[in-house]
Design a protein around this motif. Sequence first.
Motif, PDB file in Angstrom:
ATOM      1  N   LEU A 149       0.829  -1.210   0.000  1.00  0.00           N
ATOM      2  CA  LEU A 149       0.000   0.000   0.000  1.00  0.00           C
ATOM      3  C   LEU A 149       0.862   1.259   0.000  1.00  0.00           C
ATOM      4  N   VAL A 150       1.865   1.268   0.861  1.00  0.00           N
ATOM      5  CA  VAL A 150       2.776   2.417   0.905  1.00  0.00           C
ATOM      6  C   VAL A 150       3.497   2.555  -0.432  1.00  0.00           C
ATOM      7  N   THR A 151       3.905   1.433  -1.003  1.00  0.00           N
ATOM      8  CA  THR A 151       4.576   1.454  -2.303  1.00  0.00           C
ATOM      9  C   THR A 151       3.659   2.009  -3.388  1.00  0.00           C
ATOM     10  N   ALA A 152       2.388   1.602  -3.357  1.00  0.00           N
ATOM     11  CA  ALA A 152       1.422   2.082  -4.355  1.00  0.00           C
ATOM     12  C   ALA A 152       1.190   3.577  -4.248  1.00  0.00           C
ATOM     13  N   MET A 153       1.362   4.139  -3.047  1.00  0.00           N
ATOM     14  CA  MET A 153       1.158   5.572  -2.862  1.00  0.00           C
ATOM     15  C   MET A 153       2.380   6.400  -3.247  1.00  0.00           C
ATOM     16  N   LEU A 154       3.536   5.786  -3.319  1.00  0.00           N
ATOM     17  CA  LEU A 154       4.769   6.541  -3.599  1.00  0.00           C
ATOM     18  C   LEU A 154       4.729   7.308  -4.921  1.00  0.00           C
ATOM     19  N   PRO A 155       4.309   6.690  -6.037  1.00  0.00           N
ATOM     20  CA  PRO A 155       4.248   7.469  -7.280  1.00  0.00           C
ATOM     21  C   PRO A 155       3.312   8.670  -7.178  1.00  0.00           C
ATOM     22  N   TYR A 156       2.181   8.489  -6.508  1.00  0.00           N
ATOM     23  CA  TYR A 156       1.272   9.628  -6.304  1.00  0.00           C
ATOM     24  C   TYR A 156       1.962  10.733  -5.507  1.00  0.00           C
TER      25      TYR A 156
END
Length: 357
Positions: free
Chosen positions: A190-197
Amino acid sequence: MSTNIAVLFVFFISFISLFVFRKIAKKTGLVDKPNDRKHHTGQIPLVGGISVFFTMMLTLLLAPELLLAPQLYAGCAFILVAIGVIDDRYDISFKFRLVVQAIISLLMIMLGERSLHNLGYLMGSEALQIPEVASYVLTVVAVIGAINAFNMVDGIDGLLGGLASVTFGGLGILFYLHGMHSFATFCALLVTAMLPYIMLNLGFPFGKRFKVFMGDAGSIFIGFTVIWLLIVASQGERATAIRPVTALWLIALPLMDMVCIMIRRIRKGQSPFKPDREHLHHICQRVGLSSHMSLLVICAAASMMAAIGIWSELAKVNENIMFFAFLATFTLYFIVMNNIWRITAFLRRDFKFNKSI
């Protein structure tokens, strides 16, 4: 799929999907326009949340073992995100949104048996067990509270992603330390998925031209996922990763900011859901901090509170001590926020006095 490959996969999918969704958003009008309350420049695509949601749903499709009841979670999240997208585009009534959130809460309770029925040893040597009907009401309030707490903090670049990363990071650590590795992996992804944003939201690495916002769809998804994982972590019949009081510390800052702002609005005779510029991040900027410095200060404070929760969990500090410590922290926060302008004026006068000496 190894964890390292999964992290790379999630980051890549999230990053690419942002560019795909932002093109669609510009064509469909799913953009945030400046107004009296929003002071950004230009029309910004509201696709951060859609990208994170899409990435995590694809991840669960490939690895459903990461969560209990993944189909129920995905179905509830889809409905909430869809309502969030409609709200981002057409600005629907907050009352309708609350009704949908309450219905989703009941679905979570009835179909997934996810409810807040055990509050732990908050008042002494006996655990506080909540009667069934009362636990349903408490769970509905908790779900709506978590969703709106994270929705309300989404006011400056990077803040929602930063605070969500603190919460998911803290949860992931506790899941891992208690041997619940699949949930820990889900939090990490989840944290990884938010990084690009977060990167594009802050203008890195392509500048403001490719800026995106999370949108209500994203804040709703994050808030729902937070409360889903907190219930899983604290309300298991057998193994749990945290005691219920620790959940308060993991979401302390968004929770305290929401409650304080609602109390202030009610005291003014306003709706507790009326938008304004009285949140913590607004106050930080009005006392002189830059947007980036406000982000740093708020995330640092949230990290400190989450760290206290993690430490208390590992040290097995009495739950009633941690509960009253949280209440004391909230009281101090409330007093400071309600007297911030007097405090600021005093500090400025004191600073000028010392400077003249």
